[in-house]
Scaffold this motif. Structure first.
Motif, PDB file in Angstrom:
ATOM      1  N   LYS A   1       0.857  -1.193   0.000  1.00 21.85           N
ATOM      2  CA  LYS A   1       0.000   0.000   0.000  1.00 21.85           C
ATOM      3  C   LYS A   1       0.887   1.234   0.000  1.00 21.85           C
ATOM      4  O   LYS A   1       1.694   1.448   0.898  1.00 21.85           O
ATOM      5  N   LEU A   2       0.732   2.056  -1.034  1.00 21.79           N
ATOM      6  CA  LEU A   2       1.560   3.239  -1.223  1.00 21.79           C
ATOM      7  C   LEU A   2       0.929   4.465  -0.566  1.00 21.79           C
ATOM      8  O   LEU A   2      -0.280   4.515  -0.355  1.00 21.79           O
ATOM      9  N   SER A   3       1.760   5.453  -0.282  1.00 20.22           N
ATOM     10  CA  SER A   3       1.265   6.670   0.361  1.00 20.22           C
ATOM     11  C   SER A   3       0.667   7.635  -0.657  1.00 20.22           C
ATOM     12  O   SER A   3       1.303   7.967  -1.664  1.00 20.22           O
ATOM     13  N   GLU A   4      -0.517   8.096  -0.356  1.00 22.50           N
ATOM     14  CA  GLU A   4      -1.191   9.061  -1.228  1.00 22.50           C
ATOM     15  C   GLU A   4      -0.544  10.444  -1.176  1.00 22.50           C
ATOM     16  O   GLU A   4      -0.801  11.297  -2.027  1.00 22.50           O
ATOM     17  N   ASN A   5       0.313  10.692  -0.166  1.00 20.46           N
ATOM     18  CA  ASN A   5       0.956  12.005  -0.038  1.00 20.46           C
ATOM     19  C   ASN A   5       2.099  12.210  -1.018  1.00 20.46           C
ATOM     20  O   ASN A   5       2.616  13.323  -1.129  1.00 20.46           O
ATOM     21  N   ALA A   6       2.519  11.137  -1.694  1.00 18.22           N
ATOM     22  CA  ALA A   6       3.530  11.246  -2.746  1.00 18.22           C
ATOM     23  C   ALA A   6       2.901  10.707  -4.036  1.00 18.22           C
ATOM     24  O   ALA A   6       3.230   9.607  -4.498  1.00 18.22           O
ATOM     25  N   PRO A   7       1.977  11.459  -4.626  1.00 26.25           N
ATOM     26  CA  PRO A   7       1.153  10.916  -5.716  1.00 26.25           C
ATOM     27  C   PRO A   7       1.923  10.525  -6.966  1.00 26.25           C
ATOM     28  O   PRO A   7       1.563   9.542  -7.629  1.00 26.25           O
ATOM     29  N   ALA A   8       2.964  11.262  -7.318  1.00 32.79           N
ATOM     30  CA  ALA A   8       3.708  10.921  -8.533  1.00 32.79           C
ATOM     31  C   ALA A   8       4.438   9.590  -8.363  1.00 32.79           C
ATOM     32  O   ALA A   8       4.417   8.738  -9.253  1.00 32.79           O
ATOM     33  N   CYS A   9       5.067   9.398  -7.211  1.00 29.92           N
ATOM     34  CA  CYS A   9       5.774   8.138  -6.953  1.00 29.92           C
ATOM     35  C   CYS A   9       4.787   6.990  -6.790  1.00 29.92           C
ATOM     36  O   CYS A   9       5.027   5.876  -7.264  1.00 29.92           O
ATOM     37  N   SER A  10       3.659   7.260  -6.140  1.00 27.16           N
ATOM     38  CA  SER A  10       2.642   6.233  -5.961  1.00 27.16           C
ATOM     39  C   SER A  10       2.110   5.760  -7.314  1.00 27.16           C
ATOM     40  O   SER A  10       1.995   4.561  -7.570  1.00 27.16           O
ATOM     41  N   SER A  11       1.806   6.716  -8.186  1.00 26.68           N
ATOM     42  CA  SER A  11       1.291   6.372  -9.513  1.00 26.68           C
ATOM     43  C   SER A  11       2.324   5.580 -10.310  1.00 26.68           C
ATOM     44  O   SER A  11       1.992   4.588 -10.981  1.00 26.68           O
ATOM     45  N   PHE A  12       3.564   6.022 -10.240  1.00 24.34           N
ATOM     46  CA  PHE A  12       4.632   5.319 -10.964  1.00 24.34           C
ATOM     47  C   PHE A  12       4.746   3.868 -10.504  1.00 24.34           C
ATOM     48  O   PHE A  12       4.773   2.940 -11.330  1.00 24.34           O
ATOM     49  N   LEU A  13       4.815   3.645  -9.195  1.00 29.94           N
ATOM     50  CA  LEU A  13       4.979   2.281  -8.686  1.00 29.94           C
ATOM     51  C   LEU A  13       3.756   1.420  -8.988  1.00 29.94           C
ATOM     52  O   LEU A  13       3.882   0.240  -9.344  1.00 29.94           O
ATOM     53  N   ALA A  14       2.575   2.007  -8.850  1.00 33.65           N
ATOM     54  CA  ALA A  14       1.349   1.232  -9.089  1.00 33.65           C
ATOM     55  C   ALA A  14       1.249   0.778 -10.543  1.00 33.65           C
ATOM     56  O   ALA A  14       0.775  -0.327 -10.840  1.00 33.65           O
ATOM     57  N   LYS A  15       1.696   1.618 -11.450  1.00 33.30           N
ATOM     58  CA  LYS A  15       1.620   1.272 -12.872  1.00 33.30           C
ATOM     59  C   LYS A  15       2.772   0.376 -13.321  1.00 33.30           C
ATOM     60  O   LYS A  15       2.603  -0.464 -14.222  1.00 33.30           O
ATOM     61  N   THR A  16       3.937   0.537 -12.688  1.00 37.27           N
ATOM     62  CA  THR A  16       5.146  -0.106 -13.203  1.00 37.27           C
ATOM     63  C   THR A  16       5.457  -1.441 -12.547  1.00 37.27           C
ATOM     64  O   THR A  16       5.886  -2.387 -13.225  1.00 37.27           O
ATOM     65  N   LEU A  17       5.251  -1.559 -11.239  1.00 36.24           N
ATOM     66  CA  LEU A  17       5.590  -2.816 -10.563  1.00 36.24           C
ATOM     67  C   LEU A  17       4.895  -4.038 -11.184  1.00 36.24           C
ATOM     68  O   LEU A  17       5.535  -5.079 -11.374  1.00 36.24           O
ATOM     69  N   PRO A  18       3.599  -3.944 -11.533  1.00 38.66           N
ATOM     70  CA  PRO A  18       2.949  -5.124 -12.141  1.00 38.66           C
ATOM     71  C   PRO A  18       3.534  -5.529 -13.494  1.00 38.66           C
ATOM     72  O   PRO A  18       3.353  -6.671 -13.922  1.00 38.66           O
ATOM     73  N   LEU A  19       4.238  -4.605 -14.156  1.00 37.80           N
ATOM     74  CA  LEU A  19       4.849  -4.927 -15.441  1.00 37.80           C
ATOM     75  C   LEU A  19       6.125  -5.749 -15.278  1.00 37.80           C
ATOM     76  O   LEU A  19       6.583  -6.398 -16.230  1.00 37.80           O
ATOM     77  N   TYR A  20       6.713  -5.703 -14.079  1.00 40.22           N
ATOM     78  CA  TYR A  20       7.987  -6.380 -13.842  1.00 40.22           C
ATOM     79  C   TYR A  20       7.864  -7.572 -12.890  1.00 40.22           C
ATOM     80  O   TYR A  20       8.605  -8.547 -13.030  1.00 40.22           O
ATOM     81  N   LEU A  21       6.959  -7.479 -11.928  1.00 39.04           N
ATOM     82  CA  LEU A  21       6.863  -8.499 -10.885  1.00 39.04           C
ATOM     83  C   LEU A  21       5.677  -9.430 -11.119  1.00 39.04           C
ATOM     84  O   LEU A  21       4.779  -9.129 -11.913  1.00 39.04           O
TER      85      LEU A  21
END
Length: 480
Positions: A138-158
């Motif tokens: 669960k990512l922090s909503e207070n860092a929206p750019a990093c949260s969006s990046f990880l949410a979109k990118t991690l499933p492409l690799y893991l």
């Protein structure tokens, strides 16, 4: 069935299949994570700049580099960590053998923080994967750019059937906490940590809490000018050079003898100027406050009538750019909020004392900190700090480097948290050490069974006292 329930069902199915337990799966996930970091470095730099204004050098030092180091360390050591450890079995159990077998806990929840939104998300994830778990991050909503990046990118690799990523605010976090997990790992504030523990208690879920605390720096009188300059540089780096003071292990306040306060303040001012120039607001090396809420919280600390007169450097702010100038305060009242709550920002109180040994009493009058930093060559003072204070860690003559050391556990104590991670400690925190004892059917130890008599009492008494000679004589019918 909602998204959380569906994800949990899939994760539980994946874990029960045994796939995440294999060395190959664990290593493949970590290698994929390293590929992600390598392929997306520039995107990560941009996301960290959007959320926190971090310079690429700071971003690599505190975020990207941390993840690379941790993943490689785990890859190089994982098989050794996974290997059963031999247990030493008492002679009484002969013939028998024992071992301790690390096994994954199951489906775990990692709740990350916003101040280091890449490393504080992926570093615990590395530990959970290394130990063979299925994971919800669960990512922090207070860092929206990093949260969006990880949410979109991690499933492409893991492996998306074993590792799920959730975005969202407190409502999503609360929903996740209503479910049963095999472990919860949380990084954040003490206030939210209490909520996590309360929710976990309903299911008897074990938790690791990485919280904060008012980390003091004890600055002893250092006769060598170069030592003093190095000490001040490291204090400035730990207060303002790590996310503009928004770091749980950053220096919260400095304790120094009264006769040295002027020298310290002048050295701090010179170092700030060297790091950030005449106008820190225009410096590209200065991260910004995360959002308006935290900006207002910090500004309120400075506008406290008890505190305003103690400002000796800085104090200006720019709400539009979420900037607060590096600020030094001299002897704000100990009962003021700035001295009772974790600052988590670019404000540095200096508290003067008559003798440096008094710093121990001040530290002990407050909650146990995540770290104590002490700059001294006095071995007696070092021993007193270690013997008479309690903290997550103690660092002599430097700051924050303990976070980067995989050979040492990182974690708090008391109000600063409990449980630890980094290196093998990350593997351990997401593992259960299962005791395995194997014994043959012969010989049988008859005195362990009823009916009871005086012989059996003597036998058991000697066995518990490891008196094997006495046991031998007893069995031979001889008196000792």
């Amino acid at each position: 069935m909602g998204e959380v329930e569906k994800s949990l069902a899939e994760l539980r199915k994946t874990f029960n299949s045994g796939r995440t337990r294999s060395v190959a799966w664990r290593k493949n996930q970590l290698r994929a994570l390293l590929d992600l970091i390598s392929h997306k470095e520039e995107v990560i730099f941009e996301a960290l700049h959007q959320d926190l204004g971090k310079h690429p050098v700071e971003a690599y030092r505190d975020e990207i580099g941390v993840v690379i180091k941790s993943a490689r360390f785990a890859l190089n050591n994982m098989e050794k960590w996974m290997a059963p450890k031999k247990g030493h079995i008492p002679l009484l159990f002969f013939p028998a053998k024992g071992e301790v077998l690390p096994e994954p806990l199951g489906v775990v929840l990692v709740l990350s923080s916003w101040n280091f939104p890449i490393s504080l998300a992926l570093d615990p994830l590395i530990g959970a994967i290394s130990a063979g778990n299925a994971v919800v991050l669960k990512l922090s909503e207070n860092a929206p750019a990093c949260s969006s990046f990880l949410a979109k990118t991690l499933p492409l690799y893991l492996d998306n059937s074993a590792i799920k990523v959730f975005e969202g605010g407190a409502d999503v976090g609360n929903e996740l906490l209503q479910h049963k997990w095999d472990k919860i790992f949380f990084t954040g504030s003490s206030r939210v940590g209490r909520l996590v523990m309360t929710a976990a208690a309903k299911h008897l879920t074990p938790v690791t809490l990485e919280l904060g605390g008012k980390c003091p720096a004890i600055l002893d009188s250092l006769s060598n000018p170069s030592d003093m300059k190095a000490a001040v540089k490291r204090i400035v780096g730990a207060k303002w050079g790590a996310c503009s003071g928004q770091a749980c292990i950053g220096v919260d306040y400095v304790l120094v003898e009264d006769n040295f306060k002027s020298t310290l303040i002048e050295l701090l001012k010179k170092t700030i100027k060297k790091f950030y120039g005449e106008n820190p607001k225009s410096s590209k090396s200065n991260a910004r406050i995360i959002n308006k809420h935290h900006f207002e919280r910090l500004r309120n600390l400075l506008e406290d009538p008890l505190v305003a007169d103690s400002i000796v450097h800085g104090g200006s702010s720019d709400e539009e750019n979420l900037f607060i100038e590096p600020t030094i305060l001299l002897n704000p009242p100990l009962e003021a909020e700035i001295m009772t709550e974790e600052i988590f920002g670019p404000l540095l109180p200096i508290i003067t004392i008559d003798k440096i040994q008094e710093s121990i009493d001040i530290i002990n009058s407050r909650s146990k900190p995540l770290a104590i930093y002490a700059f001294t060559k006095d071995e007696t003072l070092k021993r007193k700090i270690l013997a008479e204070t309690s903290s997550g860690s103690v660092v002599f003559n430097d700051t924050m480097i303990q976070f980067l050391c995989d050979a040492l556990p990182f974690g708090g104590v008391g109000q600063s948290g409990f449980g630890s991670y980094h290196g093998k400690y990350s593997f351990d925190t997401f593992s259960h050490e299962k005791a395995v004892l194997q014994r043959s059917f012969f010989p049988e130890i008859e005195p362990r069974y009823p009916p009871w008599n005086s012989f059996k009492l003597k036998f058991i008494r000697l066995a518990y006292n490891f008196d094997y000679l006495g046991l031998l004589l007893l069995l031979m019918g001889l008196k000792r």
